[in-house]
Design an enzyme around this catalytic site. Sequence first.
Site, PDB file in Angstrom:
ATOM      1  CD1 TRP A 151      -0.417  -1.690   3.079  1.00 40.18           C
ATOM      2  CD2 TRP A 151       0.624   0.269   3.362  1.00 40.18           C
ATOM      3  NE1 TRP A 151       0.337  -1.778   4.235  1.00 40.18           N
ATOM      4  CE2 TRP A 151       0.985  -0.591   4.433  1.00 40.18           C
ATOM      5  CE3 TRP A 151       1.172   1.561   3.339  1.00 40.18           C
ATOM      6  CZ2 TRP A 151       1.852  -0.203   5.465  1.00 40.18           C
ATOM      7  CZ3 TRP A 151       2.039   1.938   4.354  1.00 40.18           C
ATOM      8  CH2 TRP A 151       2.369   1.067   5.394  1.00 40.18           C
ATOM      9  CE  LYS A 175      -3.770  -9.274  -1.967  1.00 48.85           C
ATOM     10  NZ  LYS A 175      -4.289  -7.982  -1.482  1.00 48.85           N
ATOM     11  CG  LEU A 179      -5.029  -1.171   3.738  1.00 47.80           C
ATOM     12  CD1 LEU A 179      -3.798  -0.819   4.560  1.00 47.80           C
ATOM     13  CD2 LEU A 179      -6.298  -0.942   4.563  1.00 47.80           C
ATOM     14  CD  GLU A 250      11.370  -4.041  -2.214  1.00 52.10           C
ATOM     15  OE1 GLU A 250      11.788  -4.110  -1.044  1.00 52.10           O
ATOM     16  OE2 GLU A 250      10.645  -3.134  -2.639  1.00 52.10           O
ATOM     17  CB  CYS A 284      10.881  -1.388   1.595  1.00 52.59           C
ATOM     18  SG  CYS A 284      11.074  -0.812  -0.086  1.00 52.59           S
ATOM     19  CD  GLU A 385      10.143  -2.613   7.183  1.00 53.96           C
ATOM     20  OE1 GLU A 385       9.451  -3.644   7.222  1.00 53.96           O
ATOM     21  OE2 GLU A 385      10.601  -2.131   6.144  1.00 53.96           O
TER      22      GLU A 385
HETATM   23  P1  NDP Z   1       1.800  -7.278   3.911  1.00 55.08           P
HETATM   24  O1  NDP Z   1       3.112  -7.866   3.650  1.00 55.08           O
HETATM   25  O2  NDP Z   1       0.852  -8.024   4.747  1.00 55.08           O
HETATM   26  O3  NDP Z   1       1.042  -6.917   2.549  1.00 55.08           O
HETATM   27  C1  NDP Z   1       1.617  -6.833   1.271  1.00 55.08           C
HETATM   28  C2  NDP Z   1       0.701  -7.503   0.268  1.00 55.08           C
HETATM   29  O4  NDP Z   1       0.603  -8.895   0.553  1.00 55.08           O
HETATM   30  C3  NDP Z   1      -0.724  -6.986   0.298  1.00 55.08           C
HETATM   31  O5  NDP Z   1      -1.270  -7.000  -0.999  1.00 55.08           O
HETATM   32  C4  NDP Z   1      -1.394  -8.018   1.178  1.00 55.08           C
HETATM   33  O6  NDP Z   1      -2.773  -8.046   1.016  1.00 55.08           O
HETATM   34  C5  NDP Z   1      -0.757  -9.276   0.709  1.00 55.08           C
HETATM   35  N1  NDP Z   1      -0.827 -10.376   1.651  1.00 55.08           N
HETATM   36  C6  NDP Z   1      -0.979 -10.341   3.000  1.00 55.08           C
HETATM   37  N2  NDP Z   1      -0.959 -11.581   3.530  1.00 55.08           N
HETATM   38  C7  NDP Z   1      -0.803 -12.433   2.488  1.00 55.08           C
HETATM   39  C8  NDP Z   1      -0.702 -13.855   2.382  1.00 55.08           C
HETATM   40  N3  NDP Z   1      -0.732 -14.651   3.448  1.00 55.08           N
HETATM   41  N4  NDP Z   1      -0.538 -14.392   1.167  1.00 55.08           N
HETATM   42  C9  NDP Z   1      -0.473 -13.612   0.065  1.00 55.08           C
HETATM   43  N5  NDP Z   1      -0.572 -12.268   0.111  1.00 55.08           N
HETATM   44  C10 NDP Z   1      -0.727 -11.681   1.302  1.00 55.08           C
HETATM   45  O7  NDP Z   1       1.992  -5.865   4.492  1.00 55.08           O
HETATM   46  P2  NDP Z   1       1.044  -5.100   5.494  1.00 55.08           P
HETATM   47  O8  NDP Z   1       0.226  -4.200   4.716  1.00 55.08           O
HETATM   48  O9  NDP Z   1       0.293  -5.971   6.434  1.00 55.08           O
HETATM   49  O10 NDP Z   1       2.137  -4.369   6.321  1.00 55.08           O
HETATM   50  C11 NDP Z   1       2.828  -5.092   7.339  1.00 55.08           C
HETATM   51  C12 NDP Z   1       4.244  -4.626   7.427  1.00 55.08           C
HETATM   52  O11 NDP Z   1       4.957  -5.012   6.256  1.00 55.08           O
HETATM   53  C13 NDP Z   1       4.408  -3.120   7.467  1.00 55.08           C
HETATM   54  O12 NDP Z   1       4.194  -2.616   8.730  1.00 55.08           O
HETATM   55  C14 NDP Z   1       5.800  -2.977   6.992  1.00 55.08           C
HETATM   56  O13 NDP Z   1       6.694  -3.217   8.041  1.00 55.08           O
HETATM   57  C15 NDP Z   1       5.924  -4.051   5.960  1.00 55.08           C
HETATM   58  N6  NDP Z   1       5.699  -3.568   4.584  1.00 55.08           N
HETATM   59  C16 NDP Z   1       6.762  -3.503   3.764  1.00 55.08           C
HETATM   60  C17 NDP Z   1       6.609  -3.014   2.492  1.00 55.08           C
HETATM   61  C18 NDP Z   1       7.759  -2.924   1.577  1.00 55.08           C
HETATM   62  O14 NDP Z   1       7.727  -2.132   0.647  1.00 55.08           O
HETATM   63  N7  NDP Z   1       8.790  -3.737   1.743  1.00 55.08           N
HETATM   64  C19 NDP Z   1       5.340  -2.533   1.991  1.00 55.08           C
HETATM   65  C20 NDP Z   1       4.252  -2.702   2.909  1.00 55.08           C
HETATM   66  C21 NDP Z   1       4.454  -3.196   4.160  1.00 55.08           C
HETATM   67  P3  NDP Z   1      -3.668  -7.180   2.008  1.00 55.08           P
HETATM   68  O15 NDP Z   1      -3.300  -5.776   1.819  1.00 55.08           O
HETATM   69  O16 NDP Z   1      -5.015  -7.462   1.556  1.00 55.08           O
HETATM   70  O17 NDP Z   1      -3.382  -7.707   3.401  1.00 55.08           O
END
Ligand code: NDP
Length: 489
Positions: A151, A175, A179, A250, A284, A385
Site C-alpha cells: 500500500w 493483487k 487498502l 522485495e 522499505c 522495521e
Molecule cells: P503485507 O506484507 O501483509 O502486505 C503486502 C501484500 O501482501 C498486500 O497486498 C497483502 O494483502 C498481501 N498479503 C498479506 N498476507 C498475504 C498472504 N498470506 N498471502 C499472500 N498475500 C498476502 O503488508 P502489510 O500491509 O500488512 O504491512 C505489514 C508490514 O509489512 C508493514 O508494517 C511494513 O513493516 C511491511 N511492509 C513492507 C513493504 C515494503 O515495501 N517492503 C510494503 C508494505 C508493508 P492485504 O493488503 O489485503 O493484506
Amino acid sequence: MKNYQMYINGTWKNASDNATRTLTDPANGEPLATVPEATPADVDEAVAAARNAFDTTAWGSSDNALNRASLMKALATRLRENAARFAELDTRNCGKPLAESEADVADAANCLDYFAGLATKVTGETVPVPMNMQSMVVREPIGVAAQIVPWNYPLLMATWKLAPALAAGCTVVLKPSELTPLSMLELCRLMDEVGIPAGVVNVVTGVGEVAGVALSNHPDIDKIAFTGGTDTGMKIMAAAAKGIKNVTLELGGKNPVVVFADADLDKSAEWIAFAAFANQGEVCSAGSRALVQRSIYDQVIERVAAIAQTIKLGHGLDEGVRMGPVVSQEHYAKVTGYIEKAKAEGCRLVCGGKHPAGEAFANGNFIEPTIFADVSPAHTLFREEVFGPVLSVTPFDTEEEAIQLANDTEYGLAAGVFTENLTRANRVVKCIRAGIVWVNNYHPTFNELPWGGYKKSGIGRELGTYGIEAYLETKQININLDEGQLGWY
Ligand code: NDP
C-alpha cells in the site's frame, strides 16, 4: 463515493459473492470508494484468463515484442495525460503528499517506457560446443505471473512489476493491497483503452489472507512477485516452494545511514530527514537508523530535529504539506506502539512521538516526525522495521564500529553513507551488506538500476535489465549439423 469493480479477462466484475469493502481517506476518515472483496473463485477465474491469454494467444511470442512495446508506450502516454487524476487518487487513498504522488505517477509512466524499450531487446546467444551442433540459448516469457503489491506506493509498486512482465511477454494476475487498489483499477481502464488484450492483465482486489493466499498457492501460475512485509514474504516463499514456482521478494529493511565527522553537516541533515520521513517513513528503503560519529553526534541530532519540526503535516492534497497520515488505523497503532516501546526501553525522545494537536488532525492517522537518540543495538527500535516516521540515532567512534553497526541487522535492503572523503566512502560502501547504497544522498531511485535486497530484505531484483530477467525463462537448443549416423549402437 465511487463503486469499483475488478478487472478480469477484460471485463469489470463484482466479487462472486458480491462482498465489498469500503475504503476511507486516512487523513480524515471520510468514505472514499467501495471495492470488491475477491473470493478464491474470483482468483481462479483471473488465473484462468491469464493462463488462456498466455497459452492460446500470440501475446508472449517474440514476434509480438514490438506490439507489446507499442501498447506499453501508449499506456505510458495515457498515464501522463491523466497524471493529475492518478496523483490525487493515490494521495486520497494512501495519504501521501500530492508532490510525492505526482512523482510516483511520473516514475510509473517512465517505468512503462523503460521496459517498453527492453521488450524488443530480449536476445539470446549462439554458443560453440564440442560437437557439430548449432547450439543456442533463447529467452522466453516465464508464463503467468502472480503479482502481490503493498500500500505504500500503490501505483508505482504495481508498475514496477507489471512493466517488466508485459515486456517479457508474460500475462499477469495482480493483487493490490486491500487498502489501496484504486489507482491500479484506474490503470486497468487505460489498459483497456489502449488495447492491451483481454486476459493479459487481471486485477483481483481483496484481502491477503483470502485472495493473496489463493493466488500465491494457485497451481496454474508460473511465478510469484511480491513486495511487502518479511513475515508475509516467508508465507509467499512457502507457497512458492509447494509448487516449485519462481519467486521474487522485495521485503523490508532497517536501513542504516552512516554519518562521518567529515560530512557536510547542513547537506547531510536534510538528506537524513528525507531518508527517514519521506512518504511518512512508509518506505522499505527508509533510512530509519542513523549512525553518527560521536564528535558530531549532538550537532546532527539538533539539525535533523530542527528540520523535522518544520515538516508540514496535513491532508496530502493541501498546499505545502510534506507529510500525510499513515495508511490505516491499524498501522497507526503499530507505529505508535513502537514509539511507546522505545520510550519504555529508555531511548531518548528528541522530538515528535505523538499525534499532532488540532482539529485538522483529529480524524486522521497522523504521527509527528519522531526522533529517538541514544538508541543501542539492544533496543527494539534498532532492530525492527517501524514503517513510519520514526528515526533512531546511535553514536559510533570508529569506521570499523560504524560498519559493524550498519551490518548488525537481519535486513540488507539499503544504506546511506555521508562523508566528504570519497576514499572512505568507497571503502565503507564495499563493506555494507545491502542491495542499494547512496553516498551523500538518499532515496533517488532509477528505473535503469536494479532494486532489491540482501539477507531478509528479499530475493531477486526489480528494475533495470535485471528486472526483466525475473520474468524470463532460459532455453538451450541444439541443432544437429552432423549428417552421419550417431554410431552408438
Ligand atoms: P503485507 O506484507 O501483509 O502486505 C503486502 C501484500 O501482501 C498486500 O497486498 C497483502 O494483502 C498481501 N498479503 C498479506 N498476507 C498475504 C498472504 N498470506 N498471502 C499472500 N498475500 C498476502 O503488508 P502489510 O500491509 O500488512 O504491512 C505489514 C508490514 O509489512 C508493514 O508494517 C511494513 O513493516 C511491511 N511492509 C513492507 C513493504 C515494503 O515495501 N517492503 C510494503 C508494505 C508493508 P492485504 O493488503 O489485503 O493484506
